[in-house]
Design an enzyme around this catalytic site. Sequence first.
Site, PDB file in Angstrom:
ATOM      1  CE  LYS A 164      -3.003   2.600   3.154  1.00  0.00           C
ATOM      2  NZ  LYS A 164      -3.646   2.618   4.482  1.00  0.00           N
TER       3      LYS A 164
ATOM      4  CG  ASP B 286      -5.489   8.124   4.365  1.00  0.00           C
ATOM      5  OD1 ASP B 286      -6.418   8.710   3.768  1.00  0.00           O
ATOM      6  OD2 ASP B 286      -5.667   7.205   5.182  1.00  0.00           O
TER       7      ASP B 286
ATOM      8  CE  LYS C  40      -6.194   9.017   7.808  1.00  0.00           C
ATOM      9  NZ  LYS C  40      -6.603   7.863   8.623  1.00  0.00           N
TER      10      LYS C  40
ATOM     11  CG  ASP D 230      -1.825   5.334   5.160  1.00  0.00           C
ATOM     12  OD1 ASP D 230      -1.619   4.358   5.895  1.00  0.00           O
ATOM     13  OD2 ASP D 230      -2.933   5.574   4.653  1.00  0.00           O
TER      14      ASP D 230
ATOM     15  CG  ASP E 143      -9.583   7.464   7.127  1.00  0.00           C
ATOM     16  OD1 ASP E 143      -8.596   7.528   6.362  1.00  0.00           O
ATOM     17  OD2 ASP E 143      -9.484   7.519   8.366  1.00  0.00           O
TER      18      ASP E 143
ATOM     19  CD  GLU F 296      -6.858   5.172   2.716  1.00  0.00           C
ATOM     20  OE1 GLU F 296      -5.707   4.789   2.987  1.00  0.00           O
ATOM     21  OE2 GLU F 296      -7.703   5.441   3.591  1.00  0.00           O
TER      22      GLU F 296
ATOM     23  NE  ARG G 180     -10.280  -1.259   4.500  1.00  0.00           N
ATOM     24  CZ  ARG G 180     -10.700  -1.348   5.753  1.00  0.00           C
ATOM     25  NH1 ARG G 180     -11.783  -2.057   6.031  1.00  0.00           N
ATOM     26  NH2 ARG G 180     -10.040  -0.750   6.732  1.00  0.00           N
TER      27      ARG G 180
END
Length: 499
Positions: A267, A272, A279, A290, A349, A351, A353
């Site tokens: 990933k 993010d 967030k 991230d 959030d 995201e 996956r």
Amino acid sequence: MKIQVMKDQIKEIMADAIVIGIYEGTKSLNDNLKSMDLQLDGIITEMISSEAFKGKEGETLVIYSLGRIPAKKIMLLGLGKETDLKEDTIRRLTAKVVREAEAMKAKVVAMTAIGLDRGIAPELVGQCMMEGADLAAYKFDKYKTTDRNSGEGVQELYLLNEEESINKDLEKGFQTGAKLAQGTIIARNLVNEPSNVLTPTAMADKAIEIANNHGLEISILEKEDMEKLGMGSFLGVTKGSEEPPKLIAIKYFGNKEDEEIIGLVGKGLTFDSGGISLKPGAGMDAMKSDMGGAAAVLGAMDVIGALKPKVNVIAIVGACENMPSGKAYKPGDILTSMNGKTIEILNTDAEGRLVLIDCITYALKQGATRIVDLATLTGACIVALGHVTTALVSNDDDFVQQMYLAAERAGEKVWQLPSFPEYKELIKSDIADLKNVGDKGAGTITAGLFLGEFVEGRPWIHMDIAGTAMALGTKGYYAKGGSGVGVRTLYHLVKSMEK
């Protein structure tokens, strides 16, 4: 840092400091140390017998030689209990030496080998000492205009060993350890870079550099390429950002007679914000990290390219940002993934996956026969395991056992979470095939099992490194910031699959 074997007697070494490892509970010195202790008027024996120095792991005591031997200082290093000494102990203790030596401004250091007397193979001793030394010396201060590291750390580290027959093995271990450390440092640097510097494009450029350094095959898919492949899940996440997404694919074929191809998927959210499901502001700066999974995969490919195990590996990284805008994807949207499954978006959030599933599908299309994915995926992982252990979710217990052994070799901690069928019920959607967040509870498990819906029955392990991708402080061979977790574990896993 230069590291090499030296066969001189310890009392004759010209160095800023010499380091003597002593086990907890030691009552007497060996003949070599006794001779030096006599020149020091028995001070080492006195420190041990008076219990001013007990030998606990990582304990240190510095003695000034005052010209009685060529070395300026003697550092007593506690090795802990003899029966507890393992490979990772060697890394931690060597790191301790490097940090303590830097604190006392010692540039040339000589130390006794750690672990040879415990039957640990010389090559492995050399490897672990090199890893510990290089990783402890790591600093990320390139953006400082003052107080930058100016090479004040250890410049030369000599390993004292009188058994010439094992010197070549020790030196081979140094070379392996240096490459393992270098890949880990690449990952640390990527995680530590600010997101205005490490954009998806910059990550792709770094991947090209790694591939070119080792003669690896690389391709970069642009947005248009992904649209043609139907990567609606990945591209949905990227809609709110001005930064173009990149899918990075690196291929290494070390055994063309082997039909097994290991897929490593990372990933790569270079930032993010949470998107429309924004967030909280506090702590959002940490979301530059991230992309820790992508960093681990790229670092591992650097090691694989350097050490060339006899295996086949495909590495896939999905690099993008998750940002809010008038074009961003929204809660309630339905996205269609590359393999055709539809996903109801309940939270933008969640995201990572969505990026990973299209990357996994692409890896399978490229021939991967088994998958390992890494991601800073869920805050729930930190709630469950803190910042100590990486969570595993898998469909193959034998594969997990290989992962446990690889992680142990690397000195990293992993733990498998349950994946009972009842958990899969939590990610079923009423209006699509799946929803991108599960019902309340078991967040790390449901996120992992969401990914598992796309592996098409292949052996698969998901590694949630949300709690381990960043070191909260300087300890052992870790420095505060990006930890480089996963790099060495992935290499050892891949290496263990040689045929």
